[in-house]
Design an enzyme around this catalytic site. Structure first.
Site, PDB file in Angstrom:
ATOM      1  N   GLU A 320       0.889  -1.166   0.000  1.00  0.00           N
ATOM      2  CA  GLU A 320       0.000   0.000   0.000  1.00  0.00           C
ATOM      3  C   GLU A 320       0.918   1.203   0.000  1.00  0.00           C
ATOM      4  OE1 GLU A 320      -1.700   3.128   0.899  1.00  0.00           O
ATOM      5  OE2 GLU A 320      -2.362   2.344   2.844  1.00  0.00           O
ATOM      6  N   CYS A 355      -1.962   9.043   2.654  1.00  0.00           N
ATOM      7  CA  CYS A 355      -1.851   8.410   1.342  1.00  0.00           C
ATOM      8  C   CYS A 355      -3.136   8.591   0.548  1.00  0.00           C
ATOM      9  CB  CYS A 355      -1.505   6.934   1.475  1.00  0.00           C
ATOM     10  SG  CYS A 355      -2.586   6.024   2.596  1.00  0.00           S
TER      11      CYS A 355
END
Length: 574
Positions: A320, A355
């Site tokens: 990720e 993110c």
């Protein structure tokens, strides 16, 4: 003394069988306080008798300073251990050395490597081996959920997050709130429910196939700085429930939060042999991975490191990583104030260090005419360092931020809409960034020019976003821009026009896409999947599906007991 919050009140930990109502504890506590018992020592309207915090916490986030630094240790083979060297972590707000963190060297890692090698491929438990551990860990997570509901514990982690990764109080509290809710989601019988098997009927009597979710066994977890507890805790707990034994490493700047959480897990009953925790530099961790050979590694962090690890580990990794996350404002303008507020939050909360942060907005001309760009600038101008709605940027210093802004402003037609200046009147050390919330307009035609595409679509992990306008007949160009982006984590399509939504959703692939007039790009709560799409290595977090994808593999067992048909005869070879 340890109590447990059960469905019918407070029970002893060993006798508890149910989930909790956090208000019953407070009600009992208030009754005790009213008794004014001489045997109770009142501390801040609480009783030491009921204190969970003192049972596991080894630092006080309110007193950490250069004169009173906290210490973060390693945990290996069931013991907390120091290393020969420690690294000083500086306070992001004033530069004081306020934490001492173990700095593991290559000559100190053999124990971690040996522990990885000793874990069987079948894990600590699986549906056929040690299944009682599902129940044990479910009960343990009930205690974790109960303890983290304690207001004192809740405040402790909220403040500790703020000290190492400065963000506004609502953002820090929200991070722990999501983490706490996740604990309730995975407690009691949920581990075995989430990891349940399935059966399919066979071709003849005595035959059936069973699909099991098996752990990998020895695994590794590497987590980033921006969410000191949420990412680490959710991935660690999912990993443990699935039956794996991990070695976990967090960014040393914030690893004290994970260290304190592991101490809390032990207090709540996690067997101390179930995990190792290390603080070290990247090359040292890389050596542990290469020699210990974990069968799965979860990495959350930069794309550059993710790609390096993917190659070194021969693809045995879930990732990720970066997210250049977009938002498209559709042609139907409504709820103007709300949409502008949400866009400001998506771009600049936590100083853009998510993110999932909004990196670019494609605004339909109708929104621009309504004044969207001006309103976003107005909202960004409200942010200030005093309440940490502006905050230190931990991976980009001011020189690097300025260089990127200047480069984008050289794109034909680009212009600064607001911000663009360093913060002043602070003591943030120069190794970190401190910048105003900034927005730069770049024409759609310019960003589609191959000469500028890579620059414009570069993620600045800080309080910065690109804004652009598109006309009614340019939606295909907007979708072309989305197609050219290399990472597909989150996105938002702000519209209630169903045909518009259907077109955009059908031609984009972001793993977490919010749609509708309330669409955002950030959030990552515990009630839906969070992770990228379009990459077979993409990791998930927050749900049973995320746990299954990252921490288990499929195993099929075909049972075939017979009987053999009475008229069976030896057939010719085939």
């Amino acid at each position: 003394f340890f109590f447990f919050q059960a469905e019918d009140g407070i029970r002893d930990a060993q006798e508890s069988r149910g989930l909790g109502d956090v208000y019953k504890r407070q009600s009992l506590l208030n009754k005790i306080l009213k008794t004014k018992s001489k045997n109770l020592i009142l501390i801040s309207q609480r009783t030491a008798f009921f204190s969970h915090l003192s049972k596991f916490a080894t630092v006080d986030p309110n007193s950490l300073s250069e004169k009173n630094p906290g210490k973060c240790q390693n945990f290996v083979s069931g013991q907390w251990k120091d290393t020969k060297k420690f690294v000083d972590i500086v306070d992001p707000l004033n530069g004081e050395k306020f934490l001492k963190v173990t700095d593991t060297q290559e000559n100190e890692i053999q124990e971690y490597i040996d522990n990885l090698r000793k874990v069987p491929k079948t894990g600590l438990h699986n549906p056929l081996k040690n299944p009682e551990r599902y129940t044990m860990l479910g009960e343990m997570m009930s205690r974790v959920a109960t303890v983290t509901a304690d207001p004192e514990v809740f405040e402790f982690f909220t403040k500790l997050i703020q000290r190492v990764m400065p963000k506004s109080y609502p953002q820090a509290r929200g991070e722990f709130q999501v983490t706490h809710k996740f604990f309730w989601n995975v407690c009691q019988d949920q581990p075995r429910f989430m990891l349940r098997s399935f059966n399919v009927a066979g071709d003849h009597p005595g035959q059936q196939s069973t699909g099991y979710r098996f752990p990998y066994g020895p695994v590794a977890i590497i987590t980033p700085f921006n969410f000191p507890i949420e990412i680490s805790a959710l991935q660690l707990v999912g990993c443990l429930l699935a039956g794996n034994r991990p070695v976990i490493k967090s960014d040393s700047k914030v690893s004290i939060v994970l260290e304190q959480f592991i101490r809390l897990l032990h207090y709540c009953g996690l067997p101390k042999e179930d995990l190792d925790f290390i603080n070290c530099e990247g090359p040292v961790m890389e050596k542990i991975l290469l020699e210990g050979k974990p069968r799965q590694t979860l990495f959350t962090g930069s794309s550059k490191i993710a790609e390096r690890l993917a190659n070194l580990l021969n693809g045995k990794i879930c990732i990720e990583d970066a997210g250049f996350d977009w938002k498209i404002l559709g042609p139907d303008v409504s709820e103007f104030e709300y949409v502008c507020w949400q866009s400001d939050q998506d771009a600049y909360a936590c100083a853009g260090q998510k993110c999932s942060a909004q990196s670019i907005v494609f605004a339909h001309e109708n929104w621009v005419k309504k004044g969207f760009f001006d309103k976003i600038g107005e909202l960004a101008g409200r942010r200030k360092l005093d309440d940490l709605t502006c905050a230190p940027v931990l991976t980009w210093n001011n020189d690097k931020i300025k260089a990127h802004i200047d480069a984008v402003l050289k794109v034909p037609g680009a212009k600064l809409l607001y911000g663009g200046k360093p913060l002043t009147g602070h003591k943030i050390p120069s190794c970190y960034g401190a910048y105003e919330a900034t927005g730069v307009f770049v024409p759609l035609e310019s960003m589609l020019n191959p000469q500028y595409t890579d620059l414009v679509f570069t993620e600045l992990f800080g309080p910065f976003q690109i804004l652009t306008e598109y006309k009614e007949n340019q939606i295909d160009q907007v979708l072309d821009a989305c197609e050219r982006m290399t990472h597909h984590l989150t996105a938002g399509v702000v519209s209630n026009d169903m045909q518009f939504l259907h077109k955009v959703l059908g031609r984009t692939i972001n793993g977490v896409t919010y749609s509708g007039i309330r669409a955002r790009t950030t959030g990552a709560p515990q009630n839906h999947w969070f992770g990228p799409a379009g990459d077979p290595r993409g990791a998930g977090i927050g749900t049973a599906e995320g746990m299954l994808k990252v921490w288990t593999c499929h195993r099929e067992v075909i049972q075939d007991y017979g009987p053999i048909p009475k008229n069976w005869k030896l057939p010719p070879p085939s």
